[in-house]
Design an enzyme around this catalytic site. Structure first.
Site, mmCIF file in Angstrom:
data_model
loop_
_atom_site.group_PDB
_atom_site.id
_atom_site.type_symbol
_atom_site.label_atom_id
_atom_site.label_comp_id
_atom_site.label_asym_id
_atom_site.label_seq_id
_atom_site.Cartn_x
_atom_site.Cartn_y
_atom_site.Cartn_z
ATOM 1 C CB SER A 227 41.634 36.003 44.988
ATOM 2 O OG SER A 227 42.309 35.960 43.812
ATOM 3 C CG ASP A 228 47.218 35.256 48.678
ATOM 4 O OD1 ASP A 228 47.962 35.364 47.815
ATOM 5 O OD2 ASP A 228 47.442 34.991 50.043
ATOM 6 C CD1 TRP A 229 49.867 35.152 42.094
ATOM 7 C CD2 TRP A 229 48.654 36.698 43.340
ATOM 8 N NE1 TRP A 229 49.953 36.298 41.558
ATOM 9 C CE2 TRP A 229 49.097 37.353 42.087
ATOM 10 C CE3 TRP A 229 47.537 37.168 44.198
ATOM 11 C CZ2 TRP A 229 49.248 38.788 42.156
ATOM 12 C CZ3 TRP A 229 47.502 38.749 43.961
ATOM 13 C CH2 TRP A 229 48.116 39.298 42.937
#
Length: 313
Positions: A227-229
């Protein structure tokens, strides 16, 4: 459904892990590291930001080489030069003790006020794809993983965490998906980062069509999806869709919540094993199963400084 790549070593580790231990592997410990398993001697794995260099795990840590931004290197129209820069970044990864480089960014220039356009390579999907393939091959030639991003439609900073990118399938396949597809098929990229935005309804991190049907089943991707942060928004949907690693840690949606979802029958134990397998496979491929992340240092390398100057020129 495509079968995840099998490794005898990884399968033996999975056989020894409890459900809780497998779930623990599916979320970060902190901003840049996964959670180790001391009982089974599985080290933590470090990831590091790109694409215009390799940051390392601290904003105030040892210096890093500053590679020209994505737009600048694509504007060279020089794939061989981009391969050289990828190799430089592979060397930089070792100096930061990291196994996964969070780059390249291959979203398209779709608006002149896109706040991260400089990270991206072009408005043209073919140019972006050709350069991305060389970038990934260069980085991964040093035994570390590229994490191509942001999958997909993350082309504006306006409401970037929540916006729903409405893109018809033909346009997706002829424009937005091309660089990702080429990186998977032609460069065997080891990791993909999901985008913050929704794509035609569901968040990218929750999209079974995107992560399973297209990425894994159609293109044959066998790496890890990250996932992106703070870009993961669910427990059940993301796990079932194909999101392997929630970043950063500590977890907001996994841990005991995911264990409980398995016990309720909302996520299968086989799905958890698949998610854990993908992480362990990349750790094995990059050597991260055999060592703790190394100390971070600055590489004072005259040849690489000269390469950066040549690329900038």
């Amino acid at each position: 459904m495509s079968s995840p790549t099998r490794s005898a070593r990884v399968e033996a580790l999975l056989d020894q892990m409890t459900l809780e231990e497998q779930v623990t592997l599916l979320a970060g410990a902190n901003m840049w590291n996964t959670i180790p398993n001391e009982r089974l001697e599985i080290p933590k794995m470090r990831v590091s930001d790109g694409p215009a260099g390799v940051r390392g795990s601290r904003f105030d840590g040892p210096k890093s080489m500053n590679v020209p931004c994505g737009t600048a290197i694509a504007a060279t129209w020089n794939p061989a030069l981009v391969r050289e820069l990828g190799e430089l970044l592979g060397r930089e990864m070792h100096s930061k003790g990291a196994s996964v480089h969070l780059a390249p960014t291959v979203n398209l220039h779709r608006t002149p006020v896109g706040g991260r356009n400089f990270e991206c390579m072009s408005e043209d999907p073919l140019l972006t794809a050709v350069m991305a393939v060389e970038y990934v091959k260069g980085v991964q030639s040093y035994g570390v993983a590229s994490c191509i991003k942001h999958f997909v439609g993350n082309d504006t900073e306006f409401e970037r965490m929540t916006i729903d990118s409405q893109i018809d399938e033909r346009t997706l396949r002829e424009m937005y998906l091309i660089p990702f597809e080429r990186a998977v098929r032609d460069a065997d990229v080891m990791s993909v980062m999901t985008a913050y935005n929704r794509l035609n309804g569901p968040y990218a991190a929750d999209s079974t069509w995107l992560l399973q049907d297209v990425l894994r089943d159609e293109w044959g991707f066998d790496g890890v999806v990250i996932s992106d942060w703070f870009g993961m928004h669910s427990t059940v949907e993301a796990a079932n869709a194909g999101l392997d690693l929630e970043m950063p840690g500590p977890t907001r949606h996994r841990g005991q919540q995911l264990v409980d979802a398995v016990q309720r029958g909302e996520v299968s134990a086989d799905t958890i094993r698949d998610r854990a397998r993908n992480i362990l496979n990349v750790m094995e491929r990059t050597g991260a199963l055999d060592k703790q992340p190394g100390n971070e240092y600055f590489r004072d390398d005259a040849d690489d400084f000269a390469l950066i100057r040549r690329a900038g020129a």
